[in-house]
Design a protein around this motif. Structure first.
Motif, mmCIF file in Angstrom:
data_model
loop_
_atom_site.group_PDB
_atom_site.id
_atom_site.type_symbol
_atom_site.label_atom_id
_atom_site.label_comp_id
_atom_site.label_asym_id
_atom_site.label_seq_id
_atom_site.Cartn_x
_atom_site.Cartn_y
_atom_site.Cartn_z
ATOM 1 N N ARG A 120 10.252 3.720 79.895
ATOM 2 C CA ARG A 120 11.443 3.066 79.339
ATOM 3 C C ARG A 120 12.588 3.383 80.290
ATOM 4 O O ARG A 120 13.138 4.487 80.279
ATOM 5 C CB ARG A 120 11.742 3.551 77.924
ATOM 6 C CG ARG A 120 12.884 2.757 77.275
ATOM 7 C CD ARG A 120 12.895 2.897 75.766
ATOM 8 N NE ARG A 120 13.895 2.002 75.191
ATOM 9 C CZ ARG A 120 13.694 0.726 74.899
ATOM 10 N NH1 ARG A 120 12.513 0.181 75.151
ATOM 11 N NH2 ARG A 120 14.640 -0.015 74.382
ATOM 12 N N ASN A 123 18.458 -0.122 82.581
ATOM 13 C CA ASN A 123 18.567 -1.437 83.198
ATOM 14 C C ASN A 123 19.795 -1.540 84.096
ATOM 15 O O ASN A 123 20.912 -1.236 83.662
ATOM 16 C CB ASN A 123 18.639 -2.525 82.123
ATOM 17 C CG ASN A 123 17.333 -2.708 81.396
ATOM 18 O OD1 ASN A 123 16.263 -2.591 81.987
ATOM 19 N ND2 ASN A 123 17.407 -3.003 80.109
ATOM 20 N N SER A 161 14.659 -0.760 78.884
ATOM 21 C CA SER A 161 13.528 -1.604 78.498
ATOM 22 C C SER A 161 12.238 -0.958 78.970
ATOM 23 O O SER A 161 12.223 -0.177 79.931
ATOM 24 C CB SER A 161 13.670 -3.013 79.091
ATOM 25 O OG SER A 161 13.805 -2.970 80.498
ATOM 26 N N ASP A 162 11.135 -1.289 78.300
ATOM 27 C CA ASP A 162 9.820 -0.756 78.645
ATOM 28 C C ASP A 162 9.222 -1.597 79.765
ATOM 29 O O ASP A 162 9.018 -2.806 79.611
ATOM 30 C CB ASP A 162 8.892 -0.792 77.431
ATOM 31 C CG ASP A 162 9.382 0.097 76.298
ATOM 32 O OD1 ASP A 162 9.989 1.138 76.608
ATOM 33 O OD2 ASP A 162 9.172 -0.252 75.132
ATOM 34 N N GLY A 163 8.961 -0.959 80.909
ATOM 35 C CA GLY A 163 8.415 -1.707 82.023
ATOM 36 C C GLY A 163 8.440 -0.888 83.295
ATOM 37 O O GLY A 163 8.250 0.329 83.275
ATOM 38 N N GLN A 165 10.339 -0.465 87.409
ATOM 39 C CA GLN A 165 11.570 -0.690 88.164
ATOM 40 C C GLN A 165 11.372 -0.241 89.607
ATOM 41 O O GLN A 165 10.904 0.866 89.865
ATOM 42 C CB GLN A 165 12.716 0.088 87.511
ATOM 43 C CG GLN A 165 14.077 -0.103 88.134
ATOM 44 C CD GLN A 165 15.141 0.659 87.351
ATOM 45 O OE1 GLN A 165 15.433 1.809 87.650
ATOM 46 N NE2 GLN A 165 15.693 0.016 86.331
ATOM 47 N N SER A 182 14.186 -4.604 87.737
ATOM 48 C CA SER A 182 13.396 -4.164 86.582
ATOM 49 C C SER A 182 12.673 -5.358 85.965
ATOM 50 O O SER A 182 13.190 -6.486 85.976
ATOM 51 C CB SER A 182 14.283 -3.519 85.517
ATOM 52 O OG SER A 182 14.865 -2.326 85.978
ATOM 53 N N SER A 184 10.073 -6.428 82.429
ATOM 54 C CA SER A 184 9.429 -6.075 81.170
ATOM 55 C C SER A 184 8.873 -7.355 80.556
ATOM 56 O O SER A 184 9.594 -8.344 80.440
ATOM 57 C CB SER A 184 10.431 -5.427 80.204
ATOM 58 O OG SER A 184 9.830 -5.125 78.965
ATOM 59 N N ARG A 185 7.604 -7.350 80.187
ATOM 60 C CA ARG A 185 6.977 -8.572 79.716
ATOM 61 C C ARG A 185 7.365 -8.928 78.285
ATOM 62 O O ARG A 185 7.569 -10.083 77.963
ATOM 63 C CB ARG A 185 5.452 -8.437 79.791
ATOM 64 C CG ARG A 185 4.910 -8.419 81.195
ATOM 65 C CD ARG A 185 5.096 -9.744 81.894
ATOM 66 N NE ARG A 185 4.368 -10.832 81.233
ATOM 67 C CZ ARG A 185 4.478 -12.111 81.537
ATOM 68 N NH1 ARG A 185 5.312 -12.479 82.480
ATOM 69 N NH2 ARG A 185 3.768 -13.024 80.911
ATOM 70 N N GLN A 187 9.310 -7.437 74.433
ATOM 71 C CA GLN A 187 9.989 -6.428 73.626
ATOM 72 C C GLN A 187 10.095 -6.919 72.193
ATOM 73 O O GLN A 187 10.447 -8.084 71.946
ATOM 74 C CB GLN A 187 11.393 -6.153 74.167
ATOM 75 C CG GLN A 187 11.414 -5.470 75.515
ATOM 76 C CD GLN A 187 12.758 -4.837 75.794
ATOM 77 O OE1 GLN A 187 13.159 -3.881 75.153
ATOM 78 N NE2 GLN A 187 13.457 -5.388 76.775
ATOM 79 N N TYR A 212 11.424 -10.419 80.530
ATOM 80 C CA TYR A 212 12.747 -9.785 80.610
ATOM 81 C C TYR A 212 12.909 -9.165 81.995
ATOM 82 O O TYR A 212 12.252 -8.175 82.324
ATOM 83 C CB TYR A 212 12.838 -8.726 79.513
ATOM 84 C CG TYR A 212 14.195 -8.099 79.301
ATOM 85 C CD1 TYR A 212 15.356 -8.843 79.398
ATOM 86 C CD2 TYR A 212 14.295 -6.749 78.977
ATOM 87 C CE1 TYR A 212 16.587 -8.266 79.172
ATOM 88 C CE2 TYR A 212 15.527 -6.158 78.740
ATOM 89 C CZ TYR A 212 16.666 -6.920 78.851
ATOM 90 O OH TYR A 212 17.894 -6.343 78.633
ATOM 91 N N TYR A 213 13.768 -9.749 82.833
ATOM 92 C CA TYR A 213 13.944 -9.296 84.211
ATOM 93 C C TYR A 213 15.422 -9.070 84.509
ATOM 94 O O TYR A 213 16.280 -9.853 84.078
ATOM 95 C CB TYR A 213 13.390 -10.333 85.197
ATOM 96 C CG TYR A 213 11.945 -10.683 84.957
ATOM 97 C CD1 TYR A 213 10.948 -9.726 85.129
ATOM 98 C CD2 TYR A 213 11.583 -11.964 84.570
ATOM 99 C CE1 TYR A 213 9.617 -10.046 84.908
ATOM 100 C CE2 TYR A 213 10.247 -12.292 84.342
ATOM 101 C CZ TYR A 213 9.274 -11.332 84.516
ATOM 102 O OH TYR A 213 7.953 -11.634 84.286
#
Length: 396
Positions: A120, A123, A161-163, A165, A182, A184-185, A187, A212-213
């Motif tokens: 996590r 961002n 966010s979970d992803g 970076q 960053s 994240s596919r 959330q 989510y980019y």
């Protein structure tokens, strides 16, 4: 970790505050660091509610965090933060993981660096998004609404966010150019966040953030005293119907931010401008393709090392081609002032020592687009209103 209920939160505040104050030096002997902060705020408004029922005066506004990092191996760092935050109906005061990540720096030299973070992650967005968790590192008690969407209750989604970076930097003469990206596919949103995105209305559907980019390209020079940056954020919102419901849709959000900051011995100047595009389709509103924008300009003047004056002008417009909301009112019968907000802020900041800080801000606001919908579920929103914010904080 089990979330702590609002009923138990006063005891949690005491426990977390004790951890913040009583963290000791053995952590440092283990090549780790522990830091934290605690802040209590007060909000009063003459019209519209913010940070709770502020028209009666609200103390429903606090932040407690405890963060730490451990150097696991050369180039490999683990870090994370626990947070308790209450901001009226926009945040519920439960204990949660604010960020938790592994940071591996695979390249490092005197004039360059590069690495990857997973977990996590914070961002990158604008000047202040990745430091907004601590009052001491923010540009004020309330973040500029035009860029950071404080009133819309999107702090959790924007901050981390979970992803994964990727980051890197390169020294070019007096300049240091850095980039952070960053991704994240998917959330899952909380019930409150779903209602925030629909203006306070509970839909018979579930919403998920997809694709989510975020990315930020930044240039610093003059020893970091001057900065310019360009940030991009893209998020897709899937609306999936509940059983027996026909409510559905998909909306894409794209945000582009230009940022500038200059620090001098006695003063600082900063400004940011955003363009945001909303495009998609829903079963209840049909096709949408809207272009909005906003900006703020802020100046800080240091009277002495302990006292700082602040002035900010912050403006946001849901539709940049209908800045006064007249077209919206003519076509829908809605309030034109719900389509914009112009906020003139004056503030004073006192740092008696390195651990304590006290902030005060007076906001005069014309327009109601930034009024928190969950704090104002039924009452009509005023177009001309004032807000007083006070906050005291401690850090170690």
């Amino acid at each position: 970790m089990r979330a702590i209920s609002r009923v138990a939160s006063p005891w949690c505040r005491v426990a977390v505050a004790a951890l913040l104050i009583c963290a000791t030096s053995p952590a440092r002997a283990l090549e780790s660091q522990v830091h934290g902060s605690a802040a209590q705020g007060y909000a009063w408004t003459d019209h519209n509610n913010a940070y709770g029922t502020s028209q009666n005066g609200s103390f429903d506004f606090f932040e407690l965090n405890l963060n730490g990092s451990v150097q696991l191996a050369p180039g490999l760092l683990a870090s994370g933060q626990l947070l308790m935050r209450d901001a009226g109906a926009n945040d519920n005061g439960k204990l949660r993981v604010d960020y938790a990540l592994l940071d591996y720096q695979f390249a490092s030299g005197s004039w360059y660096n590069a690495g990857v973070r997973v977990g996590r992650v914070k961002n990158p967005f604008g000047l202040y998004n990745d430091t907004r968790d601590v009052i001491f590192a923010r540009p004020g008690i309330q973040m500029p609404q035009s860029i950071y969407f404080d009133g819309q209750g999107l702090r959790r989604l924007l901050f981390s966010s979970d992803g994964a970076q990727l980051y890197g930097g390169l020294g070019l003469g007096e300049h240091y150019v850095s980039v952070v990206v960053s991704g994240s596919r998917r959330q899952t949103l909380t019930d409150d966040e779903e209602r925030q995105l629909t203006g306070g209305v509970a839909l018979p559907a579930h919403e998920h953030v997809t694709d989510y980019y975020l990315g930020r390209l930044q240039d610093e020079w003059n020893g970091g005293a001057d900065r310019v940056a360009f940030s991009v954020l893209h998020a897709g919102l899937d609306i999936d119907p509940d059983a027996g419901s026909t409510v559905q849709g998909h909306i894409d959000f794209d945000n582009y931010v230009l940022s500038w900051r200059h620090d001098a011995a006695r003063y600082s100047l900063s400004a940011e401008y955003i363009i945001n595009r909303t495009k998609g389709w829903t079963s209840f509103a049909g096709d949408t393709d809207n272009l909005g924008d906003g900006f703020y300009v802020q100046g800080d003047y240091r009277l002495d090392p302990k006292w700082t004056l602040m002035a900010r002008y912050d403006a946001s417009y849901i539709n940049r081609n209908d800045r006064d909301g007249s077209r919206y009112a003519a076509s829908t019968g809605g309030d034109p002032h719900s389509r914009y907000a112009r906020d003139l802020t004056l503030g004073l900041h006192w740092l008696p020592d390195q651990h304590w800080g006290v902030w005060g801000e007076w906001h005069h606001i014309i327009g109601s687009s930034t009024v928190p919908p969950l704090d104002n579920p039924t009452q009509p929103r005023a177009s001309n209103w004032n807000m007083l914010l006070l906050m005291a904080g401690y850090r170690f």
